[in-house]
Design a protein around this motif. Structure first.
Motif, PDB file in Angstrom:
ATOM      1  N   THR A 107      14.556   3.081  23.290  1.00 43.92           N
ATOM      2  CA  THR A 107      14.330   2.772  21.866  1.00 43.92           C
ATOM      3  C   THR A 107      13.476   3.815  21.165  1.00 43.92           C
ATOM      4  O   THR A 107      13.210   3.691  19.970  1.00 43.92           O
ATOM      5  CB  THR A 107      13.639   1.412  21.753  1.00 43.92           C
ATOM      6  OG1 THR A 107      12.420   1.440  22.523  1.00 43.92           O
ATOM      7  CG2 THR A 107      14.529   0.299  22.251  1.00 43.92           C
ATOM      8  N   SER A 108      13.046   4.834  21.907  1.00 45.27           N
ATOM      9  CA  SER A 108      12.178   5.907  21.379  1.00 45.27           C
ATOM     10  C   SER A 108      10.812   5.403  20.931  1.00 45.27           C
ATOM     11  O   SER A 108      10.100   6.114  20.202  1.00 45.27           O
ATOM     12  CB  SER A 108      12.858   6.659  20.229  1.00 45.27           C
ATOM     13  OG  SER A 108      13.911   7.461  20.702  1.00 45.27           O
ATOM     14  N   GLY A 119      23.184  11.959  16.955  1.00 48.46           N
ATOM     15  CA  GLY A 119      23.553  11.643  18.330  1.00 48.46           C
ATOM     16  C   GLY A 119      23.099  12.628  19.374  1.00 48.46           C
ATOM     17  O   GLY A 119      23.328  12.412  20.573  1.00 48.46           O
ATOM     18  N   TRP A 120      22.432  13.710  18.975  1.00 49.67           N
ATOM     19  CA  TRP A 120      22.027  14.727  19.948  1.00 49.67           C
ATOM     20  C   TRP A 120      20.563  14.546  20.317  1.00 49.67           C
ATOM     21  O   TRP A 120      19.712  15.339  19.989  1.00 49.67           O
ATOM     22  CB  TRP A 120      22.295  16.125  19.390  1.00 49.67           C
ATOM     23  CG  TRP A 120      23.735  16.319  19.073  1.00 49.67           C
ATOM     24  CD1 TRP A 120      24.317  16.299  17.846  1.00 49.67           C
ATOM     25  CD2 TRP A 120      24.802  16.490  20.003  1.00 49.67           C
ATOM     26  NE1 TRP A 120      25.664  16.461  17.940  1.00 49.67           N
ATOM     27  CE2 TRP A 120      26.005  16.585  19.260  1.00 49.67           C
ATOM     28  CE3 TRP A 120      24.879  16.578  21.397  1.00 49.67           C
ATOM     29  CZ2 TRP A 120      27.237  16.761  19.861  1.00 49.67           C
ATOM     30  CZ3 TRP A 120      26.113  16.757  21.988  1.00 49.67           C
ATOM     31  CH2 TRP A 120      27.270  16.847  21.227  1.00 49.67           C
ATOM     32  N   PHE A 155      18.514   3.247  12.610  1.00 52.58           N
ATOM     33  CA  PHE A 155      19.912   2.859  12.810  1.00 52.58           C
ATOM     34  C   PHE A 155      20.570   3.705  13.899  1.00 52.58           C
ATOM     35  O   PHE A 155      21.369   3.199  14.692  1.00 52.58           O
ATOM     36  CB  PHE A 155      20.686   2.982  11.498  1.00 52.58           C
ATOM     37  CG  PHE A 155      20.156   2.096  10.406  1.00 52.58           C
ATOM     38  CD1 PHE A 155      20.463   0.749  10.363  1.00 52.58           C
ATOM     39  CD2 PHE A 155      19.316   2.614   9.428  1.00 52.58           C
ATOM     40  CE1 PHE A 155      19.961  -0.074   9.359  1.00 52.58           C
ATOM     41  CE2 PHE A 155      18.814   1.807   8.415  1.00 52.58           C
ATOM     42  CZ  PHE A 155      19.128   0.453   8.382  1.00 52.58           C
ATOM     43  N   SER A 156      20.224   4.996  13.933  1.00 49.23           N
ATOM     44  CA  SER A 156      20.810   5.868  14.957  1.00 49.23           C
ATOM     45  C   SER A 156      20.277   5.511  16.341  1.00 49.23           C
ATOM     46  O   SER A 156      20.982   5.696  17.347  1.00 49.23           O
ATOM     47  CB  SER A 156      20.501   7.337  14.638  1.00 49.23           C
ATOM     48  OG  SER A 156      19.126   7.611  14.771  1.00 49.23           O
ATOM     49  N   LEU A 157      19.046   4.981  16.424  1.00 45.94           N
ATOM     50  CA  LEU A 157      18.498   4.560  17.709  1.00 45.94           C
ATOM     51  C   LEU A 157      19.310   3.403  18.294  1.00 45.94           C
ATOM     52  O   LEU A 157      19.433   3.263  19.515  1.00 45.94           O
ATOM     53  CB  LEU A 157      17.035   4.142  17.555  1.00 45.94           C
ATOM     54  CG  LEU A 157      16.035   5.250  17.197  1.00 45.94           C
ATOM     55  CD1 LEU A 157      14.646   4.673  17.010  1.00 45.94           C
ATOM     56  CD2 LEU A 157      16.021   6.329  18.271  1.00 45.94           C
ATOM     57  N   LEU A 158      19.865   2.584  17.421  1.00 47.75           N
ATOM     58  CA  LEU A 158      20.634   1.425  17.864  1.00 47.75           C
ATOM     59  C   LEU A 158      22.071   1.775  18.208  1.00 47.75           C
ATOM     60  O   LEU A 158      22.681   1.134  19.076  1.00 47.75           O
ATOM     61  CB  LEU A 158      20.624   0.342  16.776  1.00 47.75           C
ATOM     62  CG  LEU A 158      19.249  -0.248  16.418  1.00 47.75           C
ATOM     63  CD1 LEU A 158      19.381  -1.196  15.243  1.00 47.75           C
ATOM     64  CD2 LEU A 158      18.636  -0.952  17.616  1.00 47.75           C
ATOM     65  N   THR A 159      22.622   2.792  17.551  1.00 48.25           N
ATOM     66  CA  THR A 159      24.050   3.082  17.701  1.00 48.25           C
ATOM     67  C   THR A 159      24.351   4.361  18.467  1.00 48.25           C
ATOM     68  O   THR A 159      25.471   4.539  18.932  1.00 48.25           O
ATOM     69  CB  THR A 159      24.708   3.180  16.312  1.00 48.25           C
ATOM     70  OG1 THR A 159      24.069   4.243  15.559  1.00 48.25           O
ATOM     71  CG2 THR A 159      24.543   1.870  15.552  1.00 48.25           C
ATOM     72  N   LYS A 160      23.353   5.277  18.564  1.00 48.17           N
ATOM     73  CA  LYS A 160      23.625   6.570  19.205  1.00 48.17           C
ATOM     74  C   LYS A 160      22.561   6.866  20.251  1.00 48.17           C
ATOM     75  O   LYS A 160      21.829   7.841  20.163  1.00 48.17           O
ATOM     76  CB  LYS A 160      23.662   7.687  18.159  1.00 48.17           C
ATOM     77  CG  LYS A 160      24.749   7.493  17.113  1.00 48.17           C
ATOM     78  CD  LYS A 160      24.705   8.587  16.064  1.00 48.17           C
ATOM     79  CE  LYS A 160      25.790   8.388  15.020  1.00 48.17           C
ATOM     80  NZ  LYS A 160      25.774   9.425  13.964  1.00 48.17           N
ATOM     81  N   ASN A 161      22.469   5.996  21.264  1.00 44.92           N
ATOM     82  CA  ASN A 161      21.439   6.160  22.289  1.00 44.92           C
ATOM     83  C   ASN A 161      22.019   6.328  23.687  1.00 44.92           C
ATOM     84  O   ASN A 161      21.361   6.071  24.686  1.00 44.92           O
ATOM     85  CB  ASN A 161      20.476   4.970  22.262  1.00 44.92           C
ATOM     86  CG  ASN A 161      21.190   3.647  22.497  1.00 44.92           C
ATOM     87  OD1 ASN A 161      22.391   3.621  22.772  1.00 44.92           O
ATOM     88  ND2 ASN A 161      20.435   2.561  22.397  1.00 44.92           N
TER      89      ASN A 161
END
Length: 514
Positions: free
Chosen positions: A404-405, A465-466, A504-510
């Protein structure tokens, strides 16, 4: 203590044995002895002339509006039925003063050093401005609606305070000049007649603020002597890259002709990764463009090749953004950070925080804070081995906070208190990080260009995503491409967009975060 002159060092060497400077920590390249001495000198942080000129404009505006408003409040307020002419006249005169002073070249840093000349121009500009205001009152037939006492007091009081303000500015600018805080540390690339003519032309200009530190040239024959217009040749282009980092150069000027395209591109390929301005001298060039195609150092024409990203007022805006938003984030996220700290302490032995050396702005080493996510006895301070999926070194709590960073949240302390991180920017990489067992700089051409700006907690690459493990060359290549896109297209709105998009990117691009 004033700024140094490299020619004084040469004279000192000729008067006695030279003392070789001590390389700074982490330096791996052997320099010319004089280059070592220059690099070992403490470098004072310089101030942007553009920033100072902007502050003077702001001071002028505040003085004019303040004087006009104060006299109106003291003499006119409550005594007239219609205050609109005053409310319109005061801001218009303030804007007019800025335009008049700009036309009279009263905001250039050189003009700010000369009070007498500046005072004469201010008196002339301020007087003409009020004569135009009187003419406007006459043609608009509103002269009887404006108090003559107010207008005369505004003229005299405004002029007196403008002169007093500019006198204070002159004293401040002269002091900053003596301390070397307004200089632009400059290197010349290319010796021989072209380099000598350029240096002489630059020295003939007044108030450029340039401080030539030396000459660099890859040629070692008669075309490039060891001394050019009194300045020493300190090494090659490879030497210049390291020299620029250690001495915090501001500007590099090439004297090579455009016809030497292959040689020029080879040199630029090595220098473009630096956070400096790069210019191509047009002083001796036979190829002429329209005047608007050039920028000028004094009267010396140059062609802009690279500009330092996020400079002048952009630095101030980004600094304010980091401090204000970072402080708010630290306050709002403090309950989550406290809960995480307690969970880490209960889950495994060892400290709550993990400290690691990483590359910061201009390749400087910084210490980054994170919540500890590995077992303490298995901590990898050098990042010799990247964390992989189901890595046994990762604790139970660590697995969740890495995914989750949340482990990155202590870096808000880096942003708010240390100032060596930004909220948004290229992610700082560990100094020994690798992809496919190769150092990142060996994998990606121009990798260090991502260090032209301060690194960040999140960035353009992360929301696309990177993030997470970079076990393949393609992953680090794509991350750097996104970092460079961010650097070239930075704006406050882009920073705000990245911050909003990050959760949002943490939830979808992890999928790459372990």
């Amino acid at each position: 203590m004033g700024a140094f002159d490299v020619r004084d060092l040469i004279k000192a060497d000729s008067a006695g044995p030279a003392q070789e400077g001590t390389p700074t920590s982490g330096a791996t390249r052997a320099f010319h002895p004089l280059a070592e001495r220059i690099a070992a000198m403490p470098v004072k942080r310089t101030l942007s002339p553009v920033l100072i000129e902007g502050l003077v404009r702001l001071a002028d505006f505040v003085v004019v509006v303040g004087v006009g408003g104060l006299i109106f409040w003291l003499y006119v307020a409550g005594k007239v039925e219609n205050a609109l002419p005053y409310q319109v006249t005061i801001p218009l005169l303030a804007v007019g003063a800025l335009a008049a002073f700009q036309a009279l070249h009263l905001y250039h840093i050189g003009a700010l050093r000369n009070f007498v000349t500046m005072a004469v121009r201010i008196i002339a500009g301020w007087t003409v401005l009020f004569l135009l205001a009187l003419a406007a009152f006459f043609f608009l037939k509103i002269g009887d609606q404006v108090s003559r006492v107010w207008l005369a007091s505004f003229y005299a009081g405004g002029l007196a305070l403008l002169l007093a303000e500019r006198l204070a500015v002159t004293m401040i600018v002269l002091r900053l000049t003596r301390l070397g805080r307004l200089e632009r540390r400059t290197a010349i690339v290319g010796g021989g007649p072209a380099g000598e003519e350029l240096i002489k032309a630059l020295e003939a200009q007044r108030d450029t603020g340039l401080r030539v530190c030396g000459v660099f040239d890859d040629r070692n024959d008669d075309r490039s002597p060891d001394l050019v217009a009194g300045y020493p040749k300190l090494g090659t282009i490879d030497d210049l890259v390291e020299f620029a980092r250690r001495t915090k150069l501001d500007l590099v000027i090439f004297t090579l002709p455009i016809s030497a395209e292959a040689r020029l591109l080879t040199m630029l390929r090595k220098l473009w990764v630096l956070p400096i301005d790069i210019r191509l001298s047009a002083h001796m060039s036979k190829l002429r463009f329209r005047p608007r195609s050039y920028s000028y150092i004094g009267a010396v024409p140059v062609l802009d090749v690279f500009d330092r990203p996020i400079a002048d007022w952009d630095i101030v805006v980004k600094w304010l953004f980091d401090k204000i938003v970072g402080t708010l984030a630290l306050i709002l996220l403090s309950p989550l950070m406290l809960a995480t700290a307690i969970a880490i302490k209960l889950d495994s032995k060892g400290p709550i925080l993990f400290r690691q050396k990483r590359y910061g702005f201009n390749n400087e080493l910084i210490e980054v804070l994170k919540f500890r996510s590995l077992y303490h006895e298995m901590s990898d301070f050098a990042a010799a081995k990247q964390v992989t999926k189901d890595d046994p070194r990762v604790t139970r709590v660590g697995r969740f906070i890495r995914k989750t960073s949340i482990d990155e949240l202590p870096q808000l302390f880096n942003v708010v208190f240390k100032g060596n991180l930004s909220l948004v920017g290229p992610r700082p990489h560990a100094i020994h990080a690798t992809a496919s067992n190769r150092a990142y700089e060996q994998v990606v051409d121009g990798y260090f260009a991502r260090h032209k700006v301060k690194p960040g907690i999140t960035g353009w690459a992360q929301i696309n995503g990177w993030r997470g493990e970079t076990d393949t060359e393609d992953k680090i290549q794509r991350r750097v491409e996104h970092d460079l896109y961010y650097i070239e297209n930075w704006s406050v709105l882009l920073d705000l967009y990245i911050l909003i998009k990050t959760p949002f990117s943490l939830l979808t691009k992890n999928e790459n975060a372990y």
